[in-house]
Scaffold this motif. Structure first.
Motif, PDB file in Angstrom:
ATOM      1  N   ILE A 175       0.820  -1.208   0.000  1.00 32.01           N
ATOM      2  CA  ILE A 175       0.000   0.000   0.000  1.00 32.01           C
ATOM      3  C   ILE A 175       0.858   1.264   0.000  1.00 32.01           C
ATOM      4  CG2 ILE A 175      -1.845   1.261   1.191  1.00 32.01           C
ATOM      5  CD1 ILE A 175      -2.634  -1.478  -0.066  1.00 32.01           C
ATOM      6  N   SER A 176       1.641   1.473   1.035  1.00 35.00           N
ATOM      7  CA  SER A 176       2.415   2.713   1.098  1.00 35.00           C
ATOM      8  C   SER A 176       3.746   2.628   0.362  1.00 35.00           C
ATOM      9  CB  SER A 176       2.657   3.127   2.551  1.00 35.00           C
ATOM     10  OG  SER A 176       3.439   2.170   3.236  1.00 35.00           O
ATOM     11  N   GLY A 177       4.363   1.437   0.350  1.00 33.18           N
ATOM     12  CA  GLY A 177       5.637   1.305  -0.350  1.00 33.18           C
ATOM     13  C   GLY A 177       5.493   1.429  -1.849  1.00 33.18           C
ATOM     14  N   SER A 178       4.593   0.629  -2.421  1.00 34.19           N
ATOM     15  CA  SER A 178       4.342   0.679  -3.865  1.00 34.19           C
ATOM     16  C   SER A 178       3.332   1.751  -4.235  1.00 34.19           C
ATOM     17  CB  SER A 178       3.818  -0.682  -4.346  1.00 34.19           C
ATOM     18  OG  SER A 178       4.758  -1.707  -4.116  1.00 34.19           O
ATOM     19  N   GLY A 179       2.580   2.225  -3.246  1.00 43.47           N
ATOM     20  CA  GLY A 179       1.472   3.153  -3.491  1.00 43.47           C
ATOM     21  C   GLY A 179       1.797   4.393  -4.318  1.00 43.47           C
ATOM     22  N   PRO A 180       2.948   5.057  -4.090  1.00 41.06           N
ATOM     23  CA  PRO A 180       3.249   6.216  -4.928  1.00 41.06           C
ATOM     24  C   PRO A 180       3.234   5.885  -6.422  1.00 41.06           C
ATOM     25  CG  PRO A 180       4.670   6.230  -3.019  1.00 41.06           C
ATOM     26  CD  PRO A 180       3.924   4.914  -2.982  1.00 41.06           C
ATOM     27  N   ALA A 181       3.687   4.673  -6.779  1.00 37.69           N
ATOM     28  CA  ALA A 181       3.654   4.276  -8.188  1.00 37.69           C
ATOM     29  C   ALA A 181       2.217   4.166  -8.685  1.00 37.69           C
ATOM     30  CB  ALA A 181       4.381   2.946  -8.392  1.00 37.69           C
ATOM     31  N   TYR A 182       1.300   3.731  -7.807  1.00 39.46           N
ATOM     32  CA  TYR A 182      -0.105   3.645  -8.216  1.00 39.46           C
ATOM     33  C   TYR A 182      -0.643   5.041  -8.540  1.00 39.46           C
ATOM     34  CZ  TYR A 182       0.322  -0.709  -5.412  1.00 39.46           C
ATOM     35  OH  TYR A 182       0.724  -1.895  -4.859  1.00 39.46           O
ATOM     36  N   ALA A 183      -0.289   6.013  -7.692  1.00 43.07           N
ATOM     37  CA  ALA A 183      -0.746   7.391  -7.928  1.00 43.07           C
ATOM     38  C   ALA A 183      -0.152   7.950  -9.227  1.00 43.07           C
ATOM     39  CB  ALA A 183      -0.374   8.277  -6.741  1.00 43.07           C
ATOM     40  N   PHE A 184       1.114   7.653  -9.473  1.00 44.68           N
ATOM     41  CA  PHE A 184       1.745   8.120 -10.712  1.00 44.68           C
ATOM     42  C   PHE A 184       1.100   7.449 -11.922  1.00 44.68           C
ATOM     43  CE2 PHE A 184       5.760   8.282  -7.866  1.00 44.68           C
ATOM     44  CZ  PHE A 184       5.340   9.466  -7.295  1.00 44.68           C
ATOM     45  N   TYR A 185       0.769   6.175 -11.772  1.00 41.92           N
ATOM     46  CA  TYR A 185       0.109   5.417 -12.834  1.00 41.92           C
ATOM     47  C   TYR A 185      -1.248   6.049 -13.167  1.00 41.92           C
ATOM     48  CZ  TYR A 185      -1.390   1.079 -15.256  1.00 41.92           C
ATOM     49  OH  TYR A 185      -1.813   0.145 -16.173  1.00 41.92           O
ATOM     50  N   LEU A 186      -1.984   6.449 -12.121  1.00 39.49           N
ATOM     51  CA  LEU A 186      -3.261   7.123 -12.318  1.00 39.49           C
ATOM     52  C   LEU A 186      -3.073   8.434 -13.072  1.00 39.49           C
ATOM     53  CD1 LEU A 186      -6.300   7.561 -11.786  1.00 39.49           C
ATOM     54  CD2 LEU A 186      -5.670   8.532  -9.556  1.00 39.49           C
ATOM     55  N   ALA A 187      -2.054   9.197 -12.677  1.00 35.50           N
ATOM     56  CA  ALA A 187      -1.793  10.469 -13.358  1.00 35.50           C
ATOM     57  C   ALA A 187      -1.445  10.236 -14.827  1.00 35.50           C
ATOM     58  CB  ALA A 187      -0.665  11.218 -12.652  1.00 35.50           C
ATOM     59  N   GLU A 188      -0.665   9.198 -15.105  1.00 35.47           N
ATOM     60  CA  GLU A 188      -0.347   8.849 -16.494  1.00 35.47           C
ATOM     61  C   GLU A 188      -1.617   8.557 -17.290  1.00 35.47           C
ATOM     62  OE1 GLU A 188       3.277   6.287 -17.502  1.00 35.47           O
ATOM     63  OE2 GLU A 188       2.846   5.722 -15.424  1.00 35.47           O
ATOM     64  N   ALA A 189      -2.497   7.742 -16.697  1.00 37.49           N
ATOM     65  CA  ALA A 189      -3.732   7.348 -17.381  1.00 37.49           C
ATOM     66  C   ALA A 189      -4.635   8.552 -17.609  1.00 37.49           C
ATOM     67  CB  ALA A 189      -4.461   6.275 -16.570  1.00 37.49           C
ATOM     68  N   MET A 190      -4.723   9.435 -16.616  1.00 38.78           N
ATOM     69  CA  MET A 190      -5.543  10.638 -16.765  1.00 38.78           C
ATOM     70  C   MET A 190      -5.010  11.532 -17.876  1.00 38.78           C
ATOM     71  SD  MET A 190      -6.186  11.493 -12.721  1.00 38.78           S
ATOM     72  CE  MET A 190      -6.779  13.168 -13.040  1.00 38.78           C
ATOM     73  N   ALA A 191      -3.686  11.673 -17.936  1.00 37.57           N
ATOM     74  CA  ALA A 191      -3.072  12.506 -18.972  1.00 37.57           C
ATOM     75  C   ALA A 191      -3.358  11.922 -20.357  1.00 37.57           C
ATOM     76  CB  ALA A 191      -1.569  12.615 -18.738  1.00 37.57           C
ATOM     77  N   ALA A 192      -3.236  10.596 -20.482  1.00 36.63           N
ATOM     78  CA  ALA A 192      -3.502   9.950 -21.767  1.00 36.63           C
ATOM     79  C   ALA A 192      -4.973  10.115 -22.160  1.00 36.63           C
ATOM     80  CB  ALA A 192      -3.148   8.464 -21.688  1.00 36.63           C
ATOM     81  N   ALA A 193      -5.879  10.035 -21.165  1.00 41.68           N
ATOM     82  CA  ALA A 193      -7.307  10.196 -21.454  1.00 41.68           C
ATOM     83  C   ALA A 193      -7.614  11.598 -21.940  1.00 41.68           C
ATOM     84  CB  ALA A 193      -8.119   9.880 -20.194  1.00 41.68           C
ATOM     85  N   GLY A 194      -6.979  12.587 -21.319  1.00 43.03           N
ATOM     86  CA  GLY A 194      -7.193  13.974 -21.744  1.00 43.03           C
ATOM     87  C   GLY A 194      -6.730  14.211 -23.166  1.00 43.03           C
ATOM     88  N   ALA A 195      -5.580  13.637 -23.505  1.00 44.66           N
ATOM     89  CA  ALA A 195      -5.063  13.786 -24.873  1.00 44.66           C
ATOM     90  C   ALA A 195      -6.009  13.128 -25.868  1.00 44.66           C
ATOM     91  CB  ALA A 195      -3.670  13.161 -24.962  1.00 44.66           C
ATOM     92  N   GLU A 196      -6.590  11.973 -25.476  1.00 50.38           N
ATOM     93  CA  GLU A 196      -7.548  11.292 -26.349  1.00 50.38           C
ATOM     94  C   GLU A 196      -8.808  12.128 -26.578  1.00 50.38           C
ATOM     95  OE1 GLU A 196      -9.181   7.077 -26.159  1.00 50.38           O
ATOM     96  OE2 GLU A 196      -7.147   6.786 -25.345  1.00 50.38           O
ATOM     97  N   LEU A 197      -9.125  12.948 -25.583  1.00 49.30           N
ATOM     98  CA  LEU A 197     -10.303  13.811 -25.705  1.00 49.30           C
ATOM     99  C   LEU A 197     -10.006  15.098 -26.476  1.00 49.30           C
ATOM    100  CD1 LEU A 197     -11.781  13.429 -22.099  1.00 49.30           C
ATOM    101  CD2 LEU A 197     -12.796  12.583 -24.234  1.00 49.30           C
TER     102      LEU A 197
END
Length: 275
Positions: A175-197
């Motif tokens: 959760i906390s050790g790997s968790g920052p990568a999950y948040a970065f992964y979410l930001a990546e996905a959001m950025a890609a979604a915005g570009a698609e829009l």
């Protein structure tokens, strides 16, 4: 004894050291070891500590731990046991040995140190570099409550400290050790979604980055509750509700739970491989 020794001063150990100094630790009471002379000079100039390069002094680690109150091991997991055996002859019986290496168990560390040595296993995450980390601590067989409190105080300079039984470390790491990568992964996905829009990719990346960071600040407020914050921005029949419904339909909560389980299982595998 008041000296604090950092053995293997990479980015994480440097972050911890910098946080401690910023919180009032006397730099003259801190010693750090590294492999290269250039890195030693960099640490000495930046933090005003004694920094010793192993390339120039083969006895660097032994010198660093002599008369140290706390020794923080920051080398890679595969090198922890060898480092512990190396420094054993110079350790005082009351010196607290702290490992911040992932997957190295208390049993493995204690087996490589003199019998009765106080040991603490710590698990910091990368936001500790900015003073906003989460650090777990788990005491070994011979670590007293007073010694755990001493280690807690050191790590509180870089974030929130939680004390847990070692049996929970793999779950916490997922959760906390790997968790920052999950948040970065979410930001990546959001950025890609915005570009698609149709948004400019750089603008979309900026929006995703600042939104995730801003949400993190809201979560950091006293008493913040993730579910309550989500509900507050999810108006009935609104745009956000439609998005959340799509996430639920896609099984996002179950996917995150499975990912965390896989991460915890992998941590256990790595620990077993070090035996």
């Amino acid at each position: 004894m008041s000296r604090i020794a950092f053995l293997g001063t990479g980015s994480m150990n440097e972050a911890i050291m910098g946080g401690m100094i910023a919180a009032g630790t006397d730099p003259s009471e801190v010693v750090a070891t590294v492999r290269r002379a250039e890195r030693a000079a960099e640490l000495a100039e930046r933090h005003h500590v004694v920094a010793i390069a192993g390339s120039e002094d083969p006895q660097a680690n032994l010198e660093a731990v002599r008369d140290a109150a706390v020794v923080i091991l920051g080398v890679k997991p595969v090198g922890i046991a060898a480092l512990a055996r190396e420094i054993s002859p110079s350790l005082d019986t009351h010196t607290i040995v702290v490992s911040v290496a992932a997957a190295v168990s208390l049993e493995q560390l204690e087996a490589a140190l003199p019998k009765g040595q106080p040991v603490v296993r710590a698990m910091p995450n990368t936001p500790a570099r900015l003073g906003h980390g989460v650090v777990s601590i788990s005491g070994g067989t011979n670590a007293t409550a007073e010694q755990l409190a001493q280690v807690r105080a050191l790590f509180e300079t870089v974030g929130t400290v939680v004390e847990i039984p070692e049996s929970q470390v793999d779950a916490l790491s997922a959760i906390s050790g790997s968790g920052p990568a999950y948040a970065f992964y979410l930001a990546e996905a959001m950025a890609a979604a915005g570009a698609e829009l149709g948004l400019d990719p750089e603008l979309s990346a900026l929006l995703a980055r600042e939104t995730v960071a801003g949400a993190g600040y809201m979560l950091a407020e006293p008493g913040a509750d993730a579910a309550a914050l989500r509900r507050a921005v999810t108006s009935p029949n609104g745009t956000t509700e439609r998005a959340i419904a799509a996430f639920d339909k896609g099984g996002i909560p179950a996917i995150i739970a499975q990912g965390a389980k896989d991460a915890a299982d992998r941590a256990a595998e790595i620990t077993a491989s070090l035996d």
